[in-house]
Design a protein around this motif. Structure first.
Motif, PDB file in Angstrom:
ATOM      1  N   GLU B  82      27.881  56.443 -37.925  1.00 28.83           N
ATOM      2  CA  GLU B  82      29.281  56.076 -38.101  1.00 28.83           C
ATOM      3  C   GLU B  82      29.619  55.006 -37.068  1.00 28.83           C
ATOM      4  O   GLU B  82      28.752  54.557 -36.330  1.00 28.83           O
ATOM      5  CB  GLU B  82      30.181  57.302 -37.869  1.00 28.83           C
ATOM      6  CG  GLU B  82      29.898  58.479 -38.780  1.00 28.83           C
ATOM      7  CD  GLU B  82      30.633  58.368 -40.102  1.00 28.83           C
ATOM      8  OE1 GLU B  82      31.529  57.521 -40.218  1.00 28.83           O
ATOM      9  OE2 GLU B  82      30.309  59.134 -41.023  1.00 28.83           O
ATOM     10  N   ILE B 131      38.254  60.024 -41.629  1.00 29.40           N
ATOM     11  CA  ILE B 131      36.873  59.761 -42.038  1.00 29.40           C
ATOM     12  C   ILE B 131      36.258  60.970 -42.736  1.00 29.40           C
ATOM     13  O   ILE B 131      35.518  60.821 -43.717  1.00 29.40           O
ATOM     14  CB  ILE B 131      36.038  59.321 -40.815  1.00 29.40           C
ATOM     15  CG1 ILE B 131      36.406  57.883 -40.474  1.00 29.40           C
ATOM     16  CG2 ILE B 131      34.546  59.468 -41.067  1.00 29.40           C
ATOM     17  CD1 ILE B 131      36.053  57.464 -39.088  1.00 29.40           C
ATOM     18  N   GLU B 136      34.633  58.609 -48.927  1.00 30.87           N
ATOM     19  CA  GLU B 136      34.280  57.381 -49.650  1.00 30.87           C
ATOM     20  C   GLU B 136      34.740  56.123 -48.900  1.00 30.87           C
ATOM     21  O   GLU B 136      34.301  55.021 -49.204  1.00 30.87           O
ATOM     22  CB  GLU B 136      34.842  57.403 -51.076  1.00 30.87           C
ATOM     23  CG  GLU B 136      36.342  57.452 -51.192  1.00 30.87           C
ATOM     24  CD  GLU B 136      36.902  58.869 -51.075  1.00 30.87           C
ATOM     25  OE1 GLU B 136      38.070  59.060 -51.403  1.00 30.87           O
ATOM     26  OE2 GLU B 136      36.183  59.787 -50.631  1.00 30.87           O
ATOM     27  N   SER B 138      34.704  53.723 -45.684  1.00 33.81           N
ATOM     28  CA  SER B 138      33.748  53.522 -44.607  1.00 33.81           C
ATOM     29  C   SER B 138      34.481  53.606 -43.271  1.00 33.81           C
ATOM     30  O   SER B 138      35.663  53.284 -43.162  1.00 33.81           O
ATOM     31  CB  SER B 138      33.048  52.178 -44.753  1.00 33.81           C
ATOM     32  OG  SER B 138      33.882  51.160 -44.276  1.00 33.81           O
TER      33      SER B 138
END
Lengths: 508, 333
Positions: B82, B131, B136, B138
């Motif tokens: 991430e 998040i 879905e 980003s």
């Protein structure tokens, strides 16, 4: 007899370690709808891929319009007039219908190379209308229903002037009415002289449409009959009539009291009204065709997905869980179908993979005791006879069978009552399969309740105490030992809907 | 036939102890970083007579260590595949709230500091919630949005002004010493050790790596992926707020535009330290060395008046080098 458009003679295709097609022959006539039938893994997909130029056969000849052809790639097959429409619609949901139809063979102005959208839209509209459909060519593909998308796929095939259209389970995701619409279009194409190869697991489809049926089984050509000349029973025998030649361990486990009960479990769009019980030390086979909802059911029983209705009881008490960790804590373990994506962390060693679900048991005061961890992992990996040098060997370096043993070892770490195994021998070679069968039997012997999900009939029959069969999201039958035969299972998996059942909407 | 029987029925023994390999030990990425750090030190010494001096080397850490607190949680986030680019704005917002709480609302400074940390935690928590609830989307887009959002709120609170006049003791964070060691250096060491142990020696850290390699398999293995992500994003917010405290202390005041571009410095330090953006790989010791490489590079080149643009070129080149070298190693295999 019509005129033959496509003939395959003695086609053999081998992949490393597997023969996918063995000396298969096939004759397709002009204006014929020809059903191709066989169990999962019988070789139908490979057969199609040979015809559409994806795979090159190792032996045999393909004769198109009396001439021997050999396609180097799918584009050559397309140019020769062969088009395929797949079970899972493959398209571009964000592009409009016209763009989808003409993808790869757009109409272009000869001088300026400008895309001729107006002409393409008109042509798309004309083809769709000829199929009796009023879909607007400017609509985005993603906004259409699956049935409409199938029609667009057919329109695409027509726009390439296809004379042979292969439909791979086109009705799998359609309602009865949508299927009827598709039948009508298929018949219409047939009357215009297009030859259609129709693959379906539904007998209904075959009887409604096809005039000829060819059966494949275990990569072999079994036979080809006029649909009117073969009875349903004979057809089933042709599809499953192989000998069970694998050795299954003798059933040594004692079946105890009921420990697990599922009552009218449902999840909208996936499965409905599923009820069954499982006893201590029992292996319950769970089978059905691909897409019958088995994996969805198992993932729900493991807390990956949520259910909308129904109850789950463990040891007589109703249980609820919100995630896999919860489910494991309550005593349910799951071996996922795709061990590479869902089961294992491939760049990790054997040991770390085995201990991932139970890291707490190696944690004291916040610290991870890596030594105890490795030793416990070693103990389990040795118990399951994982073939490797050390527990630090990367899982990615192991064979399929050994990877699966590592996945099973993960389940043995926790204190479980129920173990759900989803296709445990998928992609595992024959030798390792019997090792896994031994393990499954051993699990039952130790008193676990085992749910064995499998598409492989001999496996289900050879290992299970009882067999549950799912079809179109419903559990259509739970068979006691004396009822279990390949024929009865297949008939239940493919047969008519149970009386009075409402049609459930399958996922789009 | 006998050997075949053996293979099938005799249970194999597995090695459960990892043998120590000297070659493997010295092939680690961190040794290359140590060499680069030595190179930076030597270069700086050659370029400026004032560089190699224990006092100034010690005091330089007061200048560059504040943002390094965020590098550690950022490393966790990157290992989980991430990213969080809102941390610079979180620094600004939490410091502005702190200054306002003290100067406008008249709260004691101690309370203002606690509020600052809470604001940071909330910013991080919001990122994490967005998040995990909307997988879905980003992380780049989500944190880009909150980056603009947090900075915007900071501007609304303080407008384009500075706010300072903190009590005298508050300056200790930025300028204080304990037994001749800068306070910030001591805090840095403690944080580095805590995060290092958390990542490499606890089950929490193991799960962070698992998620980075394969979040689906982690979920099927009973790892609570969303909760782990929430905790890590919240930690990033708290560390950003801690940076805000030290930064405001060192500068004596704060304004809405402070810590501009910190997110990129922080990501660069983590990447140089060997944290792979592809997820699942990295060690915190590498990021510690990388923090000192970039810190002393900035400090040393500042001494000889090298313009900051040149500095950017050097750091950019270094980063490229750091991400390309492991790939070259892989390709040669």
């Amino acid at each position: 007899m019509g005129e033959t458009v496509l003939e395959l003679r003695g086609i053999t295709k081998k992949f490393p370690g597997v023969t996918a097609l063995n000396n298969v022959s096939f004759v397709l006539e002009k204006g014929q709808i020809h059903a191709l039938m066989g169990e999962n893994g019988a070789g139908k997909s490979t057969f199609i891929k040979v015809i559409t130029g994806v795979h090159k056969p190792d032996e045999g000849a393909m004769i198109l319009d009396g001439k021997i052809v050999s396609f180097a790639n799918p584009n050559e097959a397309k140019a020769a007039g062969i088009a395929a429409i797949y079970q899972h619609v493959t398209n571009y949901p964000d592009l409009n219908v016209t763009e989808n139809i003409f993808m790869g063979h757009e109409k272009v102005s000869p001088t300026t190379k400008r895309l001729l959208w107006k002409e393409m839209h008109e042509e798309a509209k004309r083809i769709l209308q000829s199929l009796g459909s009023s879909i607007n060519p400017k609509q985005d593909m993603g906004t259409l229903s699956v049935a409409q998308q199938q029609i667009v796929e057919i329109a695409k095939a027509i726009s390439t002037n296809a004379r042979i259209i292969i439909m791979d389970e086109p009705t799998a995701a359609l309602t009865a009415r949508e299927s009827e619409e598709l039948y009508r279009i298929a018949e219409d194409l047939r009357d215009r002289g297009t030859a259609i190869i129709f693959i379906s697991h539904r007998f209904e489809d075959m009887y409604r449409l096809a005039s000829q049926v060819t059966v494949l089984r275990d990569a072999n050509y079994i036979g080809s009959w006029a649909v009117n000349d073969i009875s349903n029973d004979n057809l089933i025998v042709a599809m499953v009539g192989r000998e069970i030649n694998q050795v299954f361990p003798s059933k040594t486990h004692d079946i105890g009291e009921e420990i697990f009960r599922v009552e009218s479990l449902g999840k909208v769009g996936y499965f409905a009204d599923v009820s069954f019980t499982l006893r201590k030390g029992e292996i319950l086979g769970l089978t059905g065709l691909v897409g019958a909802g088995r994996t969805e059911l198992c993932e729900t029983l493991f807390g990956i997905e949520k259910y909308d209705s129904g109850f789950i009881y463990l040891h007589g008490k109703e249980i609820k869980f919100k995630n896999p960790k919860d489910a494991m804590k309550q005593g349910i373990g799951y071996l996922p179908e795709d061990r590479q994506k869902q089961g294992l962390i491939l760049p990790w060693g054997i040991g770390r993979n085995i201990t991932l679900p139970t890291l707490e048991s190696f944690t004291k005061g916040g610290w991870l005791h890596e030594k105890t961890e490795s030793l416990k992992a070693k103990e389990l990996a040795e118990k399951l006879n994982v073939k490797a040098q050390s527990v630090f060997d990367l899982v990615s370096s192991l064979s399929g069978g050994n990877q699966q043993k590592v996945s099973v070892a993960k389940l043995l770490m926790t204190d479980l009552d129920i173990i759900i195994l989803d296709e445990p021998t998928k992609g595992v070679d024959i030798g390792a399969k019997s090792a896994i069968y031994e393990i499954i039997n051993e699990l039952a012997y130790q008193g676990y309740g085992v749910i064995l999900v499998s598409s492989e009939m001999p496996e289900v029959i050879g290992l299970s105490d009882r067999v549950a069969i799912m079809r179109e999201g419903r559990m259509v039958k739970v068979m006691d030992p004396q009822e279990i035969t390949q024929e009865s299972i297949l008939a239940a998996a493919m047969g008519e809907m149970p009386q009075g059942g409402e049609t459930i909407c399958l996922p789009v | 036939m006998a050997s075949k029987m053996e293979e099938t029925y005799v249970h194999r023994k597995l090695e459960a102890h990892k043998p120590f390999s000297t070659k493997q030990f010295f092939l680690q990425w961190e040794w290359l970083l140590v060499l680069i750090l030595i190179g930076v030190m030597v270069l700086n010494t050659l370029l400026s007579p004032y560089f190699l001096n224990v006092t100034s080397l010690r005091d330089a850490t007061m200048i560059f260590l504040d943002k390094s607190f965020i590098v550690f949680p950022m490393a966790f986030i990157m290992i989980m595949r991430e990213i969080d680019i809102s941390v610079g704005s979180t620094v600004a917002l939490s410091s502005v709230v702190m200054a306002t709480a003290y100067n406008v609302l008249g709260m004691p400074m101690e309370v203002a500091v606690i509020i600052c940390l809470l604001v940071g935690a909330l910013c991080g928590l919001l990122n994490g919630l967005l998040i995990t609830k909307f997988p879905e989307l980003s992380a780049v887009i989500v944190t880009l949005a909150t980056m603009i959002l947090y900075r915007g709120i900071a501007y609304i609170i303080l407008e384009d002004q500075a706010s300072g006049n903190f009590p005298e003791w508050f300056g200790f964070f930025g300028w204080g010493y304990i037994f001749g060691v800068p306070f910030i250096l001591i805090v840095f060491v403690i944080i580095a050790v805590v995060f290092g142990l958390l990542l490499h020696k606890t089950s929490f850290g193991r799960r962070v790596f698992a998620i980075g390699h394969n979040d689906v398999a982690s979920k099927f293995s009973g790892v609570n992926v969303n909760r782990t992500k929430l905790i890590v994003y919240t930690l990033a917010g708290v560390m950003a707020a801690l940076t805000a405290v030290f930064l405001a202390s060192r500068m004596g005041s704060t304004r809405p535009n402070i810590a501009n571009g910190y997110e990129l410095d922080v990501i660069a330090m983590a990447a140089l330290g060997g944290i792979s953006t592809a997820g699942g790989k990295g060690r915190l010791i590498g990021t510690v060395i990388a923090i000192f490489i970039i810190g002393y590079l900035q400090y040393g080149l500042g001494l000889i008046n090298i313009p900051s643009q040149t500095l950017m070129i050097i750091i950019g080149a270094l980063l490229l080098f750091a991400v390309i070298v492991p790939k070259v190693k892989e390709m040669r295999r």
